[in-house]
Motif scaffolding. Structure first.
Motif, PDB file in Angstrom:
ATOM      1  N   GLY A 194       8.544   9.451  -6.289  1.00 16.73           N
ATOM      2  CA  GLY A 194       9.769   8.942  -6.894  1.00 16.73           C
ATOM      3  C   GLY A 194       9.986   7.450  -6.811  1.00 16.73           C
ATOM      4  N   TYR A 195       8.995   6.708  -6.330  1.00 18.91           N
ATOM      5  CA  TYR A 195       9.170   5.256  -6.290  1.00 18.91           C
ATOM      6  C   TYR A 195       8.900   4.701  -7.682  1.00 18.91           C
ATOM      7  CZ  TYR A 195       8.805   0.353  -5.076  1.00 18.91           C
ATOM      8  OH  TYR A 195       9.006  -1.003  -5.026  1.00 18.91           O
ATOM      9  N   THR A 196       9.860   3.943  -8.212  1.00 12.28           N
ATOM     10  CA  THR A 196       9.726   3.395  -9.559  1.00 12.28           C
ATOM     11  C   THR A 196       9.794   1.873  -9.580  1.00 12.28           C
ATOM     12  OG1 THR A 196      12.107   3.608  -9.917  1.00 12.28           O
ATOM     13  CG2 THR A 196      10.729   5.461 -10.624  1.00 12.28           C
ATOM     14  N   ASP A 209       5.751  -4.822  -4.486  1.00  5.69           N
ATOM     15  CA  ASP A 209       6.006  -6.216  -4.110  1.00  5.69           C
ATOM     16  C   ASP A 209       5.963  -6.480  -2.607  1.00  5.69           C
ATOM     17  OD1 ASP A 209       8.334  -4.943  -3.346  1.00  5.69           O
ATOM     18  OD2 ASP A 209       9.636  -6.046  -4.717  1.00  5.69           O
ATOM     19  N   GLY A 210       5.750  -5.444  -1.814  1.00 10.17           N
ATOM     20  CA  GLY A 210       5.677  -5.644  -0.368  1.00 10.17           C
ATOM     21  C   GLY A 210       7.017  -5.769   0.320  1.00 10.17           C
ATOM     22  N   ILE A 211       8.100  -5.485  -0.393  1.00  5.52           N
ATOM     23  CA  ILE A 211       9.442  -5.541   0.180  1.00  5.52           C
ATOM     24  C   ILE A 211       9.965  -4.110   0.294  1.00  5.52           C
ATOM     25  CG2 ILE A 211      11.810  -6.364  -0.128  1.00  5.52           C
ATOM     26  CD1 ILE A 211      10.544  -8.674  -1.828  1.00  5.52           C
ATOM     27  N   ALA A 212      10.305  -3.696   1.496  1.00  2.00           N
ATOM     28  CA  ALA A 212      10.768  -2.327   1.736  1.00  2.00           C
ATOM     29  C   ALA A 212      12.261  -2.234   1.438  1.00  2.00           C
ATOM     30  CB  ALA A 212      10.462  -1.904   3.162  1.00  2.00           C
ATOM     31  N   GLY A 213      12.603  -2.287   0.169  1.00  2.00           N
ATOM     32  CA  GLY A 213      13.995  -2.188  -0.246  1.00  2.00           C
ATOM     33  C   GLY A 213      14.448  -0.741  -0.312  1.00  2.00           C
ATOM     34  N   SER A 214      15.604  -0.535  -0.932  1.00  2.00           N
ATOM     35  CA  SER A 214      16.217   0.794  -0.961  1.00  2.00           C
ATOM     36  C   SER A 214      15.358   1.811  -1.714  1.00  2.00           C
ATOM     37  CB  SER A 214      17.617   0.721  -1.562  1.00  2.00           C
ATOM     38  OG  SER A 214      17.560   0.209  -2.880  1.00  2.00           O
ATOM     39  N   GLY A 215      14.692   1.404  -2.789  1.00  2.00           N
ATOM     40  CA  GLY A 215      13.836   2.329  -3.537  1.00  2.00           C
ATOM     41  C   GLY A 215      12.641   2.779  -2.725  1.00  2.00           C
ATOM     42  N   THR A 216      12.019   1.839  -2.026  1.00  2.00           N
ATOM     43  CA  THR A 216      10.882   2.170  -1.156  1.00  2.00           C
ATOM     44  C   THR A 216      11.328   3.116  -0.061  1.00  2.00           C
ATOM     45  OG1 THR A 216       9.894  -0.001  -1.572  1.00  2.00           O
ATOM     46  CG2 THR A 216       9.095   1.207   0.362  1.00  2.00           C
ATOM     47  N   ALA A 270      13.941   5.130   0.021  1.00  2.00           N
ATOM     48  CA  ALA A 270      14.331   6.445  -0.494  1.00  2.00           C
ATOM     49  C   ALA A 270      13.105   7.305  -0.793  1.00  2.00           C
ATOM     50  CB  ALA A 270      15.190   6.282  -1.748  1.00  2.00           C
ATOM     51  N   ALA A 271      12.085   6.717  -1.414  1.00  2.00           N
ATOM     52  CA  ALA A 271      10.870   7.477  -1.721  1.00  2.00           C
ATOM     53  C   ALA A 271      10.133   7.871  -0.438  1.00  2.00           C
ATOM     54  CB  ALA A 271       9.962   6.661  -2.637  1.00  2.00           C
ATOM     55  N   PHE A 272      10.115   6.965   0.541  1.00  2.00           N
ATOM     56  CA  PHE A 272       9.459   7.268   1.823  1.00  2.00           C
ATOM     57  C   PHE A 272      10.212   8.386   2.542  1.00  2.00           C
ATOM     58  CE2 PHE A 272       7.889   5.419   6.112  1.00  2.00           C
ATOM     59  CZ  PHE A 272       6.692   6.124   6.039  1.00  2.00           C
ATOM     60  N   ALA A 273      11.536   8.377   2.449  1.00  3.71           N
ATOM     61  CA  ALA A 273      12.344   9.445   3.054  1.00  3.71           C
ATOM     62  C   ALA A 273      12.054  10.779   2.378  1.00  3.71           C
ATOM     63  CB  ALA A 273      13.832   9.095   2.961  1.00  3.71           C
ATOM     64  N   LYS A 274      11.900  10.772   1.051  1.00  5.26           N
ATOM     65  CA  LYS A 274      11.565  11.988   0.314  1.00  5.26           C
ATOM     66  C   LYS A 274      10.217  12.530   0.793  1.00  5.26           C
ATOM     67  CE  LYS A 274      10.933  13.646  -4.430  1.00  5.26           C
ATOM     68  NZ  LYS A 274      10.918  13.254  -5.852  1.00  5.26           N
ATOM     69  N   PHE A 275       9.241  11.636   0.955  1.00  4.60           N
ATOM     70  CA  PHE A 275       7.928  12.031   1.467  1.00  4.60           C
ATOM     71  C   PHE A 275       8.047  12.593   2.883  1.00  4.60           C
ATOM     72  CE2 PHE A 275       4.169  10.682   3.968  1.00  4.60           C
ATOM     73  CZ  PHE A 275       3.232  11.531   3.399  1.00  4.60           C
ATOM     74  N   GLY A 276       8.793  11.893   3.738  1.00 11.31           N
ATOM     75  CA  GLY A 276       8.956  12.338   5.117  1.00 11.31           C
ATOM     76  C   GLY A 276       9.605  13.708   5.215  1.00 11.31           C
ATOM     77  N   GLN A 277      10.616  13.950   4.386  1.00  4.63           N
ATOM     78  CA  GLN A 277      11.300  15.252   4.402  1.00  4.63           C
ATOM     79  C   GLN A 277      10.369  16.359   3.933  1.00  4.63           C
ATOM     80  OE1 GLN A 277      14.441  15.552   5.724  1.00  4.63           O
ATOM     81  NE2 GLN A 277      13.912  17.706   5.678  1.00  4.63           N
ATOM     82  N   ALA A 278       9.598  16.100   2.896  1.00 10.14           N
ATOM     83  CA  ALA A 278       8.664  17.103   2.385  1.00 10.14           C
ATOM     84  C   ALA A 278       7.566  17.414   3.398  1.00 10.14           C
ATOM     85  CB  ALA A 278       8.054  16.629   1.061  1.00 10.14           C
ATOM     86  N   GLY A 285       0.821  -1.207   0.000  1.00  7.98           N
ATOM     87  CA  GLY A 285       0.000   0.000   0.000  1.00  7.98           C
ATOM     88  C   GLY A 285       0.855   1.257   0.000  1.00  7.98           C
ATOM     89  N   LEU A 286       1.908   1.243   0.799  1.00  7.61           N
ATOM     90  CA  LEU A 286       2.829   2.376   0.860  1.00  7.61           C
ATOM     91  C   LEU A 286       3.527   2.555  -0.492  1.00  7.61           C
ATOM     92  CD1 LEU A 286       4.185   4.574   2.613  1.00  7.61           C
ATOM     93  CD2 LEU A 286       5.900   2.854   3.238  1.00  7.61           C
ATOM     94  N   GLN A 287       3.964   1.462  -1.091  1.00  9.76           N
ATOM     95  CA  GLN A 287       4.621   1.539  -2.403  1.00  9.76           C
ATOM     96  C   GLN A 287       3.670   2.108  -3.459  1.00  9.76           C
ATOM     97  OE1 GLN A 287       5.791  -2.604  -2.566  1.00  9.76           O
ATOM     98  NE2 GLN A 287       7.943  -2.098  -2.171  1.00  9.76           N
TER      99      GLN A 287
END
Length: 155
Positions: free
Chosen positions: A125-127, A131-138, A140-148, A114-116
């Motif tokens: 920015g998640y591309t 898949d339900g796996i919180a890897g580096s792309g997930t 990084a995009a979550f960090a971008k959201f958190g910072q904004a 759901g987050l992805q």
């Protein structure tokens, strides 16, 4: 000569087993001190109490400020995404992004999917695959959201 070698190997093995038994017995006796055990249990419980998915405390603070803008949410803003924060996130994803998540505060594969979905279709920015796996792309995009969100929703 062969018989002597077998005997020495057998005796060495027996001594090693006996020494190992004594070593573990000594460890068991030494491990009865209650203070270190409670300290370990307390730190393990503290670690298990939240899951920031790699966000800094400030970024998690931003996510919490954002979630608190909803009339459905009233969580403590402390920079730690615990079960209450994740319940709020699950509710947000259900209401605003048409997800069908169980609102239980558990960060499992369904919540990550759901987050992805949100991070991908919300322009964060998640591309990667959903898949339900919180890897580096997930992360990084979550960090971008958190910072904004820190910059936009926190005072």
């Amino acid at each position: 000569m062969r018989a002597l070698t077998k005997t020495l190997v057998s005796v060495t093995a027996a001594v090693g087993i006996a020494a190992g038994g004594l070593a573990s017995a000594g460890t068991a006796v030494a491990d009865t001190s209650p203070a270190p055990r409670s300290a370990v249990a307390a730190s393990s419980a503290a670690v298990a109490a939240y899951n920031n998915l790699g966000l800094t405390k400030i970024q998690a603070y931003g996510v919490q400020c954002f979630l608190n803008t909803s009339v459905y949410v009233d969580i403590d803003v402390d920079g730690y995404l615990g079960p209450a924060s994740w319940k709020a996130m699950q509710g947000f994803l259900n209401r605003s992004w048409d997800q069908n998540l169980k609102v239980d505060g558990i960060v499992g594969p369904a919540t990550i999917k759901g987050l992805q979905y949100f991070l991908k279709h919300g322009g964060w920015g998640y591309t990667g695959k959903i898949d339900g796996i919180a890897g580096s792309g997930t992360r990084a995009a979550f960090a971008k959201f958190g910072q904004a969100t820190v910059e936009q929703f926190c005072e």
